[in-house]
Design an enzyme around this catalytic site. Structure first.
Site, PDB file in Angstrom:
ATOM      1  N   ASP A 170      34.661  40.189  41.860  1.00  0.00           N
ATOM      2  CA  ASP A 170      33.810  41.364  42.032  1.00  0.00           C
ATOM      3  C   ASP A 170      32.406  40.868  42.357  1.00  0.00           C
ATOM      4  O   ASP A 170      31.738  40.273  41.507  1.00  0.00           O
ATOM      5  CB  ASP A 170      33.797  42.208  40.760  1.00  0.00           C
ATOM      6  CG  ASP A 170      35.180  42.727  40.399  1.00  0.00           C
ATOM      7  OD1 ASP A 170      35.975  42.962  41.331  1.00  0.00           O
ATOM      8  OD2 ASP A 170      35.470  42.895  39.203  1.00  0.00           O
ATOM      9  N   ASP A 199      43.785  51.420  40.907  1.00  0.00           N
ATOM     10  CA  ASP A 199      42.910  51.123  39.777  1.00  0.00           C
ATOM     11  C   ASP A 199      43.278  52.069  38.650  1.00  0.00           C
ATOM     12  O   ASP A 199      43.186  53.298  38.804  1.00  0.00           O
ATOM     13  CB  ASP A 199      41.442  51.332  40.157  1.00  0.00           C
ATOM     14  CG  ASP A 199      40.942  50.287  41.132  1.00  0.00           C
ATOM     15  OD1 ASP A 199      41.487  49.166  41.132  1.00  0.00           O
ATOM     16  OD2 ASP A 199      40.001  50.577  41.889  1.00  0.00           O
TER      17      ASP A 199
END
Length: 255
Positions: A131, A12
């Site tokens: 998500d 990330d």
């Protein structure tokens, strides 16, 4: 032939650095993305996922130059996501060295983006990243956008079903509730998506103990993505593969 279960470190990236937080917040610096990708490739990662986690929220595209530098360092398949909103974006990233692209917020805003990418490049390059958090929807799981910042009120499983019909190649299943907690993958979420999915599932969010990986496979995951346990040296990729193989899971052995 049984396909090998893949182990996938996730990078990330925020402002050029690998970061990791809990429940998508309180981000901590974890290192240089190019150096970390090279290390994980050397250690036997089956794939590496590179997510520019603030691209959609900041209204910009993925940092192509970083993708190029990462791809120059590794021969391991690279999946890249963050801010992808057009076929042109995908073309640019594939030319930069990505093997697959991951779409999330832009596809929710404009679902035909999935059809466009799949028809142009084939569904084998297209990963749907979702998500997800628990919420008051039919399935009990709600879809979010912009790196988990915005709730949609939309049922996550309904969206996944639609995306499969439009031509995705696999699903990156991110549990916001478990992310960074190291308390285990969301097994209920994996099982529910497995029931409706005809494409491979990459479990993401919550890996902490070595036993978590096998539990996710038993629940229906085809690949296992993790960040914290690798970034902070809790486990090595070989540790995970060794434990899975001991329990009869097919993995790709690395020298």
């Amino acid at each position: 032939m049984t396909l090998a279960t893949r182990i996938i470190p996730c990078l990330d990236v925020n402002q050029g650095r690998v970061v990791k937080g809990v429940n998508f917040t309180n981000l901590k610096d974890a290192g240089d993305p190019v150096e970390m990708a090279a290390l994980y490739a050397k250690e036997g990662a089956d794939e590496i996922t590179f997510l520019d986690i603030t691209a959609s929220a900041e209204g910009r595209g993925t940092m192509v130059e970083m993708v190029e530098r990462t791809a120059d360092q590794i021969f391991t398949p690279l999946t890249v996501g963050g801010g992808i909103s057009s076929v042109a974006d995908v073309d640019q990233l594939l030319r930069a060295g990505a093997d697959k692209v991951s779409v999330n917020t832009s596809a929710i805003s404009r679902p035909t983006l999935i059809n466009e990418i799949s028809e142009r490049f084939g569904n084998q390059v297209l990963v749907l990243s979702v998500d997800i958090k628990r919420g008051r929807t039919e399935s009990g799981f709600e879809l979010t956008t912009h790196g988990g910042r915005n709730s949609t009120g939309q049922d996550a499983l309904s969206w996944i079903s639609q995306a499969i019909s439009r031509g995705i190649g696999e699903i990156l299943l991110n549990s916001m509730d478990m992310d960074g907690t190291r308390s285990g993958y969301d097994l209920e979420l994996i099982r529910k998506v497995r029931e409706i999915s005809s494409v491979p599932i990459i479990a993401s969010g919550g890996a902490g103990d070595i036993t978590d990986f096998h539990r996710a496979v038993v629940s229906g995951a085809d690949a296992l993505l993790a960040a914290s346990v690798f970034h902070f040296g809790i486990y090595r990729i070989a540790d995970i593969k060794r434990d899975l193989a001991r329990q009869g899971v097919v993995v790709r052995v690395t020298s």
